[in-house]
Design an enzyme around this catalytic site. Structure first.
Site, short mmCIF file in Angstrom:
data_model
loop_
_atom_site.label_atom_id
_atom_site.label_comp_id
_atom_site.label_asym_id
_atom_site.label_seq_id
_atom_site.Cartn_x
_atom_site.Cartn_y
_atom_site.Cartn_z
N GLU A 65 0.83 -1.20 0.00
CA GLU A 65 0.00 0.00 0.00
C GLU A 65 0.87 1.25 0.00
OE1 GLU A 65 -3.71 1.67 2.62
OE2 GLU A 65 -1.71 1.68 3.53
N TRP A 87 -8.43 -2.14 0.04
CA TRP A 87 -9.13 -1.05 -0.64
C TRP A 87 -10.27 -1.54 -1.53
CZ3 TRP A 87 -8.81 4.11 0.09
CH2 TRP A 87 -7.73 4.57 0.87
N TYR A 133 -4.66 9.08 -1.97
CA TYR A 133 -3.36 9.52 -1.46
C TYR A 133 -2.27 9.58 -2.51
CZ TYR A 133 -5.73 8.62 2.95
OH TYR A 133 -6.64 8.64 3.98
N CYS A 192 -8.34 10.06 5.56
CA CYS A 192 -8.19 9.97 7.02
C CYS A 192 -6.84 10.46 7.51
CB CYS A 192 -8.41 8.53 7.47
SG CYS A 192 -10.08 7.92 7.17
N ARG A 212 -6.82 12.83 10.93
CA ARG A 212 -8.02 13.50 11.44
C ARG A 212 -9.04 12.48 11.95
NH1 ARG A 212 -12.97 12.00 8.80
NH2 ARG A 212 -12.31 11.08 6.83
N SER A 213 -9.01 11.22 11.45
CA SER A 213 -9.95 10.19 11.88
C SER A 213 -9.23 8.86 11.89
CB SER A 213 -11.15 10.15 10.93
OG SER A 213 -12.08 9.16 11.32
N ASP A 215 -9.30 4.65 13.13
CA ASP A 215 -9.86 3.40 13.64
C ASP A 215 -8.77 2.74 14.48
OD1 ASP A 215 -10.56 0.73 13.98
OD2 ASP A 215 -10.90 0.33 11.86
N HIS A 253 -11.16 6.45 17.42
CA HIS A 253 -12.37 5.72 17.79
C HIS A 253 -12.21 4.21 17.63
CE1 HIS A 253 -12.63 6.99 13.52
NE2 HIS A 253 -12.96 5.72 13.34
N TYR A 255 -14.73 0.75 16.88
CA TYR A 255 -16.05 0.30 16.45
C TYR A 255 -16.65 -0.64 17.49
CZ TYR A 255 -15.28 2.50 11.99
OH TYR A 255 -15.06 3.44 11.03
#
Length: 329
Positions: A65, A87, A133, A192, A212-213, A215, A253, A255
C-alpha cells in the site's frame, strides 16, 4: 531501570478509547463508534520499526500500500495483483451504485475483484479511486491543469535546505470533499491520514503525521507501520538516519464490534520490534521498489480478526446538492 516498551503507547490509546470513548453514530451507515479526541504517540526509529507485536499486522499490505502511494497510483489493480485487498470495498461500493442505476451488471464482491485482476479494461473503468493519497502526494491537480509532486518537492527541498520548516505533504483537498465539492465531484471515500510534515533534527529525518480520523483497533496499527516505514524510506533517499515518527490524532475511535478483540489484545505483552533492512540503494521515490525492503526478526502474537467498516466519506443525504423547490404556475 528498564524502559517501558514503546508499544505500550498504542495499548494505552486502545485502553483509553475503550474506557473513555463517547458513543457516536456514523451518519451514512448507522454504525456505532466510541471516540476520544486529540492524542499523540511517538517512536524512536533507532529502536526498530513499530510494527505491532501484540497482534500480527499484515506486513505485505503495509509495504504494498505504501508503494502504491509513493508511486502515485490510484487504481486498486496494483494492490489486487499483489494480494492486498484492503481497498476493495470502496470501488465496489461505487460499482454497486451504478448497478442500482442500471448502468452495470450485478456482481458479487468476489466476482468484482476477480474482474479487476483479469480484465485491464474493467479495472481501468471501475478500479480507479480519484483523488486518493497517491494522486495527491505525487500529482496534486492544480487549477491550471499541471500536476504538483508534493513528496518529490519535499525531498528536493530538504536536500537543498536541511533546516527547512515548510516540508509538508497534504492530502486534504477541499475541492473534492464532502459538501465543499461541486455536485457529482465529491469523493466517495474518506481521506483519514491527511497531512504529514518532514523535519531534520540532530541530523536525522523525523516525520509527524496528523490523522483526522483513526480506527484505533484495525487501522492505526497499519498507519503506524506505514508512516514509520515512509520515514525510513525518506531517510534512505536523503542519505540520513531515521529519527522519530510522531503520530498525532484528531478523532480516535473504536467500532462497537471491535471491543472484544481489543480486550483480547490488551491481555498480551509486547515483544521486540523488528528491524528494516534495505537491500538496494535508491535516490528517489521513483526508484524505490518494495522488493528492496527486508523485514528482520518480526515475532508477533497471533493475528486478531475484525471486520472492516466501510464508513465515512461523501454522503448524498448530508453533502448532496439540495433540490430547488418547483415554482408554482
Amino acid at each position: 531501570m528498564k524502559s517501558r516498551h514503546p508499544e505500550y503507547q498504542y495499548l494505552d490509546l486502545l485502553r483509553d478509547t475503550l474506557e473513555n470513548g463517547e458513543e457516536q453514530t456514523d451518519a451514512g451507515t448507522g454504525i456505532k463508534t466510541y471516540s476520544v479526541f486529540g492524542r499523540q504517540i511517538r517512536f524512536d526509529l533507532s529502536e526498530g520499526l513499530p510494527l505491532l507485536t501484540t497482534k500480527k499486522v499484515y506486513w505485505n499490505g503495509v509495504l504494498q500500500e505504501l508503494y502504491w502511494f509513493l508511486s502515485g497510483q490510484s487504481n486498486i489493480k496494483y494492490l489486487v495483483d499483489n494480494n492486498v485487498h484492503i481497498w476493495d470495498d470502496y470501488p465496489y461500493r461505487i460499482y454497486n451504485e451504478k448497478v442500482k442505476k442500471g448502468k452495470a451488471p450485478a456482481l458479487t464482491k468476489e466476482e468484482f475483484v476477480a474482474k479487476i485482476a483479469d480484465n485491464a479494461a474493467f479495472a481501468k473503468k471501475h478500479g480507479e479511486l480519484r483523488h486518493i493519497y497517491g494522486e495527491l502526494w505525487r500529482r496534486w491537480p492544480a487549477n491550471n491543469g499541471r500536476k504538483v509532486d508534493q513528496l518529490g518537492w519535499v525531498i528536493n527541498e530538504l536536500r537543498k535546505d536541511p533546516d527547512a520548516h515548510n516540508t509538508l505533504v497534504n492530502s486534504w483537498n477541499p475541492e473534492y470533499l464532502y459538501g465543499m465539492a461541486k455536485p457529482g465531484e465529491g469523493v466517495r471515500f474518506p481521506i483519514c491520514h491527511n497531512m504529514y510534515q518532514v523535519n531534520i533534527k540532530n541530523g536525522k529525518v523525523c516525520l509527524q503525521l496528523y490523522q483526522r480520523s483513526a480506527d484505533v483497533f484495525l487501522g492505526v496499527p497499519f498507519n503506524i507501520a506505514s508512516y514509520a516505514l515512509l520515514t525510513m524510506i525518506i531517510a534512505k533517499i536523503l542519505g540520513r538516519e531515521p529519527g522519530e515518527f510522531i503520530h498525532t490524532f484528531g478523532d480516535l475511535h473504536i467500532y462497537e464490534d471491535h471491543k472484544e478483540q481489543a480486550r483480547e489484545q490488551l491481555k498480551r505483552k509486547p515483544r521486540s520490534f523488528p528491524k528494516v533492512r534495505f537491500t538496494k540503494a535508491f535516490k528517489s521515490p521513483d526508484t524505490f521498489r518494495p522488493v528492496y525492503v527486508e523485514l528482520v526478526a518480526y515475532d508477533p502474537h497471533d493475528s486478531i480478526k475484525a471486520k472492516l467498516a466501510v464508513v465515512g466519506g461523501y454522503n448524498e443525504k448530508l453533502h448532496g446538492a439540495k433540490k430547488k423547490p418547483k415554482r408554482r404556475a
